[in-house]
Design a protein around this motif. Structure first.
Motif, PDB file in Angstrom:
ATOM      1  N   ILE A  24     -16.404   1.098  -8.897  1.00  0.00           N
ATOM      2  CA  ILE A  24     -16.229   2.175  -7.924  1.00  0.00           C
ATOM      3  C   ILE A  24     -17.581   2.571  -7.332  1.00  0.00           C
ATOM      4  O   ILE A  24     -17.700   2.766  -6.115  1.00  0.00           O
ATOM      5  CB  ILE A  24     -15.499   3.376  -8.558  1.00  0.00           C
ATOM      6  N   SER A  45      -9.089   3.335 -12.077  1.00  0.00           N
ATOM      7  CA  SER A  45      -9.952   4.532 -12.047  1.00  0.00           C
ATOM      8  C   SER A  45     -11.037   4.559 -13.118  1.00  0.00           C
ATOM      9  O   SER A  45     -12.031   5.259 -12.948  1.00  0.00           O
ATOM     10  CB  SER A  45      -9.100   5.801 -12.145  1.00  0.00           C
ATOM     11  N   TYR A  52     -18.529   0.137  -4.635  1.00  0.00           N
ATOM     12  CA  TYR A  52     -17.829   0.410  -3.378  1.00  0.00           C
ATOM     13  C   TYR A  52     -18.373   1.666  -2.701  1.00  0.00           C
ATOM     14  O   TYR A  52     -18.489   1.706  -1.474  1.00  0.00           O
ATOM     15  CB  TYR A  52     -16.315   0.537  -3.609  1.00  0.00           C
ATOM     16  N   GLU A  53     -18.721   2.675  -3.467  1.00  0.00           N
ATOM     17  CA  GLU A  53     -19.287   3.892  -2.881  1.00  0.00           C
ATOM     18  C   GLU A  53     -20.600   3.583  -2.155  1.00  0.00           C
ATOM     19  O   GLU A  53     -20.868   4.141  -1.087  1.00  0.00           O
ATOM     20  CB  GLU A  53     -19.501   4.963  -3.950  1.00  0.00           C
ATOM     21  N   ARG A  99     -14.031   8.102  -2.925  1.00  0.00           N
ATOM     22  CA  ARG A  99     -12.906   8.360  -3.809  1.00  0.00           C
ATOM     23  C   ARG A  99     -12.038   9.447  -3.185  1.00  0.00           C
ATOM     24  O   ARG A  99     -12.554  10.393  -2.611  1.00  0.00           O
ATOM     25  CB  ARG A  99     -13.400   8.811  -5.175  1.00  0.00           C
ATOM     26  N   LEU A 105      -9.369   4.375  -2.691  1.00  0.00           N
ATOM     27  CA  LEU A 105     -10.673   4.522  -2.049  1.00  0.00           C
ATOM     28  C   LEU A 105     -10.484   4.233  -0.566  1.00  0.00           C
ATOM     29  O   LEU A 105      -9.688   3.371  -0.195  1.00  0.00           O
ATOM     30  CB  LEU A 105     -11.692   3.534  -2.627  1.00  0.00           C
ATOM     31  N   VAL A 152      -8.442   0.888  -6.926  1.00  0.00           N
ATOM     32  CA  VAL A 152      -9.283   0.384  -8.003  1.00  0.00           C
ATOM     33  C   VAL A 152      -8.856   1.098  -9.284  1.00  0.00           C
ATOM     34  O   VAL A 152      -8.542   2.297  -9.252  1.00  0.00           O
ATOM     35  CB  VAL A 152     -10.784   0.656  -7.715  1.00  0.00           C
TER      36      VAL A 152
END
Length: 185
Positions: free
Chosen positions: A140, A134, A143-144, A150, A177, A132
């Motif tokens: 991000i 950054s 997704y987390e 990360r 990731l 992804v």
């Protein structure tokens, strides 16, 4: 692969892409990644101009060994897609696009869960990987919330190669990731 609707996918149909799907997939990917910056929350239009992909790039993904490009249909219309690439014990997840007017309604969560299921079932993948940009903090964070972490491992953005877009900033790079996949779905 042609997966009919199930209790977890609702009215969605997941189909392995064919050459006849290329134009629809290019249009979807371009709209999701390079469309109007206000049309969908995943657009990169403020970071990159120009194309995200082209018909040859999509066709190459469809034909590549160890690669699956999955179109997601609702009522016969392509509404999303994703790519999986077999990489040993891992699968790489990419080319993820959801039609901008359908973003933010939970469709992405369902699709990424299906991608993880396919990676486990097809290749017995133990890890999902993706890159992804950054500086895409909101993406991000999304997704987390789905269990990705990360790694801090960066790769440079291909500046000067307009096949990937025309950068509007000089600090773009990709971060890896990863997510461990439960091998018993």
């Amino acid at each position: 692969m042609d997966t009919a609707p199930s209790p977890t996918t609702g009215d969605l149909v997941f189909k392995e892409a064919a050459e006849s799907d290329v134009d629809a997939l290019v249009a979807l990917i371009e709209a999701a990644y390079r469309g109007d910056a206000h049309g969908g929350w995943t657009t990169e239009a403020d970071l990159l101009h120009g194309q995200r992909t082209d018909p040859q790039g999509v066709l190459d993904v469809i034909k590549a060994p160890g690669s699956l490009l999955i179109g997601v249909e609702r009522e016969g219309e392509v509404v999303a897609c994703f790519q999986l690439e077999h990489r040993g014990d891992a699968a790489y997840f990419g080319m993820f696009a959801v039609r901008p007017d359908l973003q933010g309604a939970g469709l992405g969560k369902v699709i990424i869960a299906e991608a993880e299921r396919v990676a486990r079932g097809t290749w017995d993948a133990r890890e999902m990987q993706m890159t992804v940009i950054s500086v895409r903090d909101d993406l991000i964070a999304w997704y987390e919330r789905r269990g990705y972490r990360r790694t801090g491992r960066m790769t440079p953005f291909p500046y000067g190669d307009e096949r990937f877009g025309i950068p509007q900033r000089d600090d773009l790079q990709f971060e890896l990731l990863v997510k461990a996949l439960d091998v018993t779905p």
